[in-house]
Enzyme design. Structure first.
Site, PDB file in Angstrom:
ATOM      1  N   GLY A 248       5.035   2.504 -14.204  1.00 51.34           N
ATOM      2  CA  GLY A 248       4.092   1.414 -14.103  1.00 51.34           C
ATOM      3  C   GLY A 248       4.101   0.531 -15.333  1.00 51.34           C
ATOM      4  N   ALA A 249       3.703  -0.737 -15.144  1.00 50.02           N
ATOM      5  CA  ALA A 249       3.487  -1.628 -16.286  1.00 50.02           C
ATOM      6  C   ALA A 249       2.189  -1.203 -16.983  1.00 50.02           C
ATOM      7  CB  ALA A 249       3.408  -3.067 -15.822  1.00 50.02           C
TER       8      ALA A 249
ATOM      9  N   HIS B 249      -2.975   6.308 -17.766  1.00 48.68           N
ATOM     10  CA  HIS B 249      -3.265   5.528 -16.565  1.00 48.68           C
ATOM     11  C   HIS B 249      -4.768   5.363 -16.365  1.00 48.68           C
ATOM     12  CE1 HIS B 249       0.814   7.165 -15.708  1.00 48.68           C
ATOM     13  NE2 HIS B 249       0.993   5.936 -15.292  1.00 48.68           N
TER      14      HIS B 249
ATOM     15  N   GLY C 215      -7.118  11.523   6.421  1.00 51.79           N
ATOM     16  CA  GLY C 215      -6.989  11.053   7.795  1.00 51.79           C
ATOM     17  C   GLY C 215      -5.745  10.258   8.121  1.00 51.79           C
TER      18      GLY C 215
ATOM     19  N   THR D  61       0.909  23.362   2.260  1.00 47.21           N
ATOM     20  CA  THR D  61       1.566  22.072   2.425  1.00 47.21           C
ATOM     21  C   THR D  61       2.552  22.199   3.581  1.00 47.21           C
ATOM     22  OG1 THR D  61       3.460  22.541   0.997  1.00 47.21           O
ATOM     23  CG2 THR D  61       1.455  21.708  -0.085  1.00 47.21           C
TER      24      THR D  61
END
Length: 583
Positions: A57-58, A223, A412, A511
């Site tokens: 990310g920037a 972040h 969902g 998972t």
């Protein structure tokens, strides 16, 4: 702390692209692909030197784009602020810079970065057989073993030291194998912890109510995520430094003692400005840290203090220690003209803005072409098409149940994500009715592209990794053979391995791996019927299972007992449809 920005609101929509334009105007040896937010070193020889690539990310500048240059990164690709770049951007970046010497991609350990970069890399391996390796840096000690679990430590400013060392090795024409061995040593010896006075506001976003008053936050990520603890009232700097260093150096802490610095040959110290500390204050903090380390018997062999990896204009700093050796120091000391490294040697040139944003000046490798239709075994296309279409139809039929389950233990969208992928593959196969002369690799690559373009989120990335891993495995098979049961099983194992390299999730973590892993294991040993039964049993076993990943971790525990994992149920539906034509 001021949360205002000069570039804000509507003005902020092109902020990342404009920042990259500004960088390449100042440094014309860097070439910008503005559409893909990617910066290249135009002088890099990808056939002589390993291409070290990074991105994310920037908002972390000077990482990653300003670390592109001779002796550091060959290229860097940027996402939006605090968001991973997309798979097409990453794919384009590596494809352009990749050469016969191979490519190493260095990432910070964040789920979005790891999944998107890994998927792009798997695509490159599948399409071109490219030698691309991945290094995931996890240097944060704030998130201990118990909380971090299988996800592991976050990647912080220590990643920059990895860039410098591998970049120096690359320009020294070291082999990709030697670079990867060094990366493992560096990763093992890195430890970082950050502290901040407050959070930041992303340009274009509204003000939040999280402003800290008379307190500081320890264990900040980059972040804007919360730290591991808050201290109130705000302690004096000497106490803050002591707490940070104790987290970094205390090997008796079973949860956070990741690196033992006792008896280290050399220790490297990096103090990183998270964005808005004054040079005056950062320099004083550097002395305080150096002083405290001396009291602990540690005299750093190298000390770097400055702005390396920010969290926008975060009012804080991070401390990184690296247990180093003489070879690491030698590579840290070599010259680089990457503008974000504090001891750069910048060549004096006249800036030409037009050249800065022209890809025509970048010498591209000619060895990375798609010749998939000449590689690997042929396939019984009618049967292949029938099986895949049946799998997609079964997946779509299961969507209502999957959605109901996911509203209880997730957000969902698991069902609709699967539906989009299945519908896109169905559409592809309905249009592509004549493919009898083409290889299995060609067909799988088309499906991979459809999956990537239509399935988002974590499950989309996992499906994309699996299908591209399938293609990469098929690529290695003998061309004169046809795809039979044995070949498909081998390919499935390769595809599973491609997924397992990226995620630590395994059977027992609630998972889709709870269905996928037993399915492939049984397919090898016991055949089609047993494999389907193993997948169904694996999915059913997730009911009541404590999750280790995903949004199910955060829901009420009662939901875990009510329904199985939606992703695992999706896998069962797909394999049931796939195999019913083979029984």
């Amino acid at each position: 702390m001021s949360r205002k920005h000069f570039i804000d609101g509507e003005d902020a929509k092109d902020l990342v692209q404009d920042a990259l334009r500004g960088l390449t105007v100042q440094h014309p040896e860097l070439v910008l692909d503005v559409a893909n937010k990617t910066v290249y070193n135009s002088r890099h020889d990808s056939n002589e030197c390993v291409s070290v690539v990074s991105g994310g990310g920037a908002g972390h500048e000077p990482a990653h784009a300003m670390l592109v240059g001779n002796g550091m990164l060959a290229a860097a690709v940027s996402g939006n602020i605090f968001a991973s770049p997309g798979v097409p951007q990453i794919f384009q970046c590596i494809q352009r810079i990749h050469g016969t010497a191979g490519t190493i991609v260095v990432l910070k350990n964040y789920t979005g970065d790891v999944f998107h970069f890994s998927l792009a890399i798997e695509k490159l391996r599948a399409n071109f057989g490219a030698r691309v390796e991945i290094v995931v840096v996890g240097d944060d000690v704030a998130v201990g073993r118990r909380k971090g679990g299988k996800v592991g430590r976050r990647g912080l400013a220590g990643t920059v030291l990895m860039h410098k060392i591998l970049g120096s090795m690359a320009v020294s024409r070291e082999s990709i194998e030697k670079c990867m061995a060094m990366a493992a040593q560096v990763n093992k010896g890195l430890a970082t912890m950050a502290v901040s006075l407050d959070h930041v506001r992303i340009p274009g976003q509204p003000l939040s109510e999280t402003e800290l008053q008379d307190e500081i936050e320890l264990g900040m990520g980059i972040h804007n995520e919360p730290g591991s603890m808050r201290l109130r009232p705000q302690p004096e700097i000497k106490q803050v430094v002591e707490i940070v260093l104790s987290r970094l150096l205390d090997t008796n802490d079973e949860d956070r003692g990741f690196v033992d610095f006792s008896g280290a040959e050399d220790v490297v110290l990096m103090i990183n400005n998270l964005g808005s500390l004054s040079v005056l204050e950062l320099s004083a903090i550097t002395w305080k840290i150096h002083e405290h380390l001396g009291r602990r018997g540690i005299k750093p062999s190298r000390t770097y203090s400055g702005t390396f990896m920010t969290s926008l204009n975060g009012p804080g700093f991070s401390v990184t220690l690296l247990r180093a050796n003489a070879e690491m120091l030698r590579h840290l000391d070599t010259a680089t003209d990457a503008p974000g490294w504090p001891v750069s040697v910048i060549a004096s040139r006249t800036a030409d803005p037009e050249r800065s944003i022209s890809l025509s000046s970048l010498p591209l490798s000619t060895g990375i072409r798609n010749e998939s239709n000449k590689i690997g075994p042929k396939v019984d296309y009618d049967l292949f098409r029938q099986c895949v279409m049946s799998a997609c139809q079964a997946g779509i039929a299961a969507v209502p149940n999957i959605t109901r389950y996911d509203t209880i233990v997730g957000d969902g969208d698991c069902g609709i994500t699967l539906q989009r992928g299945c519908e896109s593959v169905l559409g592809l196969l309905k249009r592509d009715q004549e493919g009898k002369g083409e290889t299995a690799l060609t067909h799988i690559l088309r499906i991979a592209r459809a999956v990537e373009e239509n399935m988002d989120g974590t499950s989309g990335a996992i499906y994309g990794l699996f299908v591209n891993g399938l293609a990469a495995s098929i690529r290695t098979m003998e061309s004169e053979k046809r795809m039979g049961h044995e070949q498909w099983v081998r390919a499935a194992h390769g595809a599973l391995f491609a997924v397992q390299k990226v995620t630590p999730a395994r059977s027992g973590d609630r998972t889709l791996m709870d269905a996928l892993e037993p399915f492939i294991a049984a397919l090898t040993k016991n055949g089609v019927d047993a494999a389907l039964q193993a997948a169904a049993q694996g999915a059913e076993s997730t009911k009541g299972m404590r999750p280790a990943f995903g949004r199910a971790v955060y829901v009420n525990e009662e939901g875990w007992d009510q329904v199985p994992d939606p992703g695992a149920v999706g896998i069962v539906a797909l394999v049931e449809g796939l195999l019913k034509n083979l029984q």
